[in-house]
Design a protein around this motif. Structure first.
Motif, PDB file in Angstrom:
ATOM      1  N   ARG A 195       0.145  -9.511   2.698  1.00 12.81           N
ATOM      2  CA  ARG A 195      -1.022  -8.669   2.370  1.00 12.81           C
ATOM      3  C   ARG A 195      -0.582  -7.233   2.035  1.00 12.81           C
ATOM      4  NH1 ARG A 195      -3.214  -4.268   3.804  1.00 12.81           N
ATOM      5  NH2 ARG A 195      -5.240  -4.020   4.771  1.00 12.81           N
ATOM      6  N   PHE A 196       0.629  -6.868   2.457  1.00 13.66           N
ATOM      7  CA  PHE A 196       1.134  -5.510   2.210  1.00 13.66           C
ATOM      8  C   PHE A 196       2.020  -5.416   0.968  1.00 13.66           C
ATOM      9  CE2 PHE A 196       0.179  -5.562   6.767  1.00 13.66           C
ATOM     10  CZ  PHE A 196      -0.612  -4.422   6.878  1.00 13.66           C
ATOM     11  N   ILE A 197       2.140  -6.489   0.213  1.00 10.30           N
ATOM     12  CA  ILE A 197       3.011  -6.435  -0.972  1.00 10.30           C
ATOM     13  C   ILE A 197       2.323  -5.620  -2.068  1.00 10.30           C
ATOM     14  CG2 ILE A 197       4.232  -7.757  -2.740  1.00 10.30           C
ATOM     15  CD1 ILE A 197       4.417 -10.090  -0.802  1.00 10.30           C
ATOM     16  N   TYR A 249      -7.736  -7.373  -2.216  1.00  6.84           N
ATOM     17  CA  TYR A 249      -7.408  -8.283  -1.116  1.00  6.84           C
ATOM     18  C   TYR A 249      -7.942  -9.692  -1.348  1.00  6.84           C
ATOM     19  CZ  TYR A 249      -6.358  -3.890   1.135  1.00  6.84           C
ATOM     20  OH  TYR A 249      -5.828  -2.654   1.417  1.00  6.84           O
ATOM     21  N   HIS A 253       1.946  -3.662  -5.917  1.00  4.87           N
ATOM     22  CA  HIS A 253       1.975  -4.095  -7.320  1.00  4.87           C
ATOM     23  C   HIS A 253       3.143  -3.460  -8.073  1.00  4.87           C
ATOM     24  CE1 HIS A 253       0.670  -4.448 -11.537  1.00  4.87           C
ATOM     25  NE2 HIS A 253       1.086  -3.188 -11.615  1.00  4.87           N
ATOM     26  N   LEU A 294      -3.354   0.575 -12.249  1.00  3.59           N
ATOM     27  CA  LEU A 294      -3.468  -0.690 -11.515  1.00  3.59           C
ATOM     28  C   LEU A 294      -4.677  -1.460 -12.019  1.00  3.59           C
ATOM     29  CD1 LEU A 294      -2.964   0.003  -7.696  1.00  3.59           C
ATOM     30  CD2 LEU A 294      -1.405  -1.028  -9.301  1.00  3.59           C
ATOM     31  N   GLY A 347       1.370   3.745   0.394  1.00  7.36           N
ATOM     32  CA  GLY A 347       1.081   3.157   1.709  1.00  7.36           C
ATOM     33  C   GLY A 347       2.230   2.276   2.182  1.00  7.36           C
ATOM     34  N   TRP A 348       1.894   1.156   2.822  1.00  7.66           N
ATOM     35  CA  TRP A 348       2.917   0.237   3.327  1.00  7.66           C
ATOM     36  C   TRP A 348       3.413  -0.678   2.218  1.00  7.66           C
ATOM     37  CZ3 TRP A 348       4.431   1.419   8.117  1.00  7.66           C
ATOM     38  CH2 TRP A 348       3.539   2.113   8.945  1.00  7.66           C
ATOM     39  N   TYR A 399      -0.448  -7.510  -9.954  1.00  8.63           N
ATOM     40  CA  TYR A 399      -1.814  -7.794  -9.481  1.00  8.63           C
ATOM     41  C   TYR A 399      -2.691  -8.404 -10.580  1.00  8.63           C
ATOM     42  CZ  TYR A 399      -1.174  -5.006  -5.141  1.00  8.63           C
ATOM     43  OH  TYR A 399      -0.776  -4.518  -3.913  1.00  8.63           O
TER      44      TYR A 399
HETATM   45  C1  LIG Z   1      -2.921  -5.078  -1.141  1.00  9.44           C
HETATM   46  S1  LIG Z   1      -2.701  -3.403  -0.770  1.00  9.44           S
HETATM   47  C2  LIG Z   1      -0.951  -3.321  -0.599  1.00  9.44           C
HETATM   48  C3  LIG Z   1      -0.578  -2.690   0.718  1.00  9.44           C
HETATM   49  C4  LIG Z   1      -0.887  -1.219   0.790  1.00  9.44           C
HETATM   50  N1  LIG Z   1       0.213  -0.433   0.244  1.00  9.44           N
HETATM   51  C5  LIG Z   1      -1.207  -0.793   2.224  1.00  9.44           C
HETATM   52  O1  LIG Z   1      -0.597   0.140   2.734  1.00  9.44           O
HETATM   53  O2  LIG Z   1      -2.076  -1.434   2.841  1.00  9.44           O
HETATM   54  C6  LIG Z   1      -3.037  -2.633  -2.321  1.00  9.44           C
HETATM   55  C7  LIG Z   1      -3.094  -1.133  -2.289  1.00  9.44           C
HETATM   56  O3  LIG Z   1      -1.780  -0.579  -2.256  1.00  9.44           O
HETATM   57  C8  LIG Z   1      -1.661   0.527  -3.147  1.00  9.44           C
HETATM   58  N2  LIG Z   1      -0.745   0.155  -4.249  1.00  9.44           N
HETATM   59  C9  LIG Z   1      -0.133  -1.028  -4.417  1.00  9.44           C
HETATM   60  N3  LIG Z   1       0.660  -1.008  -5.498  1.00  9.44           N
HETATM   61  C10 LIG Z   1       0.538   0.202  -6.056  1.00  9.44           C
HETATM   62  C11 LIG Z   1       1.095   0.818  -7.222  1.00  9.44           C
HETATM   63  N4  LIG Z   1       1.956   0.210  -8.017  1.00  9.44           N
HETATM   64  N5  LIG Z   1       0.710   2.101  -7.501  1.00  9.44           N
HETATM   65  C12 LIG Z   1      -0.154   2.762  -6.711  1.00  9.44           C
HETATM   66  N6  LIG Z   1      -0.699   2.237  -5.585  1.00  9.44           N
HETATM   67  C13 LIG Z   1      -0.369   0.972  -5.254  1.00  9.44           C
HETATM   68  C14 LIG Z   1      -3.061   0.800  -3.674  1.00  9.44           C
HETATM   69  O4  LIG Z   1      -3.654   1.733  -2.786  1.00  9.44           O
HETATM   70  C15 LIG Z   1      -3.740  -0.549  -3.525  1.00  9.44           C
HETATM   71  O5  LIG Z   1      -5.130  -0.428  -3.362  1.00  9.44           O
END
Ligand SMILES: C[S@@+](CC[C@H](N)C(=O)[O-])C[C@H]1O[C@@H](n2cnc3c(N)ncnc32)[C@H](O)[C@@H]1O
Length: 223
Positions: free
Chosen positions: A142-144, A109, A146, A222, A65-66, A187
């Motif tokens: 919030r978009f950081i 979150y 793991h 995760l 994602g982001w 995380y």
């Molecule tokens: C707090 S959000 C971070 C922002 C997210 N990437 C978004 O687009 O909104 C956490 C989500 O990001 C993704 N994510 C974060 N770190 C990851 C990782 N190391 N491996 C796989 N998915 C990850 C998972 O879908 C997780 O539930």
């Protein structure tokens, strides 16, 4: 536990950075505040001044994602941003967990502001912790994503001791981060025993979310 007289921050080229000694801990930060005899230029006021590092939200190309990065170099010990969101009670937190159709992931979150809970014998209000929910109203942090080998760590921070119940969650760089590098934090920082146990159970393992951090230290999941 580090020496209680150790300074949290050191000044380098006119800027204040978390000392390397402190960066290796998970100790809370006590900054100076209005009731102190210092002024706003005091080197023990960093988070108070807010974010100075520019942040960009970008689309990752590997299914996470982001993500977040900075177009500027970040130095080890530099304050990056706070994690912000709605402040909610434990009851509201549970209600949102139940309501969420991705209940197992809702926790991603949520942060419990429990860093000072152990002081509840002296201040009973600290026993009733509140949560920060960054899902619906938040900032760029919030978009950081793991990483099992992250470049940021979250520290609890307070100014006035009367605000301990609502302590800040402040991200600091734990290493030098070149411009345009993705910013990450762990995380489950320091609390990965449960994850290791769950990995051993094939039924639980099936339900776990694969980690895509690609670091050499990757734990595989995760949560
Ligand atoms: C707090 S959000 C971070 C922002 C997210 N990437 C978004 O687009 O909104 C956490 C989500 O990001 C993704 N994510 C974060 N770190 C990851 C990782 N190391 N491996 C796989 N998915 C990850 C998972 O879908 C997780 O539930």
């Amino acid at each position: 536990m580090i020496n209680p007289d150790a300074h949290v921050y050191e000044t380098i080229d006119g800027e204040n950075f978390m000392s390397h000694q402190y960066l290796n801990t998970r100790d809370p930060i006590y900054e100076c505040h209005q009731a102190c005899s210092c002024d706003t230029a005091c080197p023990n006021r960093v988070v108070e001044h807010g974010r100075t590092v520019p942040l960009q939200i970008f689309r990752t190309d590997d299914g996470r994602g982001w993500g977040v990065r900075s177009p500027q170099d970040i130095r080890k010990g530099q304050f990056v941003d706070r994690y912000v969101g709605e402040l909610i009670t434990a009851e509201e937190t549970e209600r949102r967990r139940q309501r969420s159709d991705i209940a197992a992931k809702k926790d991603v979150y949520l942060f419990e502001l429990d860093k000072f809970k152990d002081d509840a014998d002296r201040d009973p209000t600290l026993a009733e912790t509140v949560f920060v929910d960054g899902e619906y109203a938040s900032g760029p942090s919030r978009f950081i994503n793991h990483s099992c080998d992250p470049n940021l760590r979250i520290f609890a921070r307070v100014g006035d001791h009367a605000t301990k119940r609502f302590h800040d969650l402040a991200f600091f760089a734990v290493r030098d981060i070149p411009a345009d590098t993705e910013l990450t934090f762990d995380y489950v920082d320091g609390e990965d025993e449960k994850l290791e146990e769950e990995k051993k159970n094939p039924n639980q393992k099936k339900e776990m979310t694969k980690c895509l951090c690609r670091s050499r230290k990757c734990r595989g999941y995760l949560w």
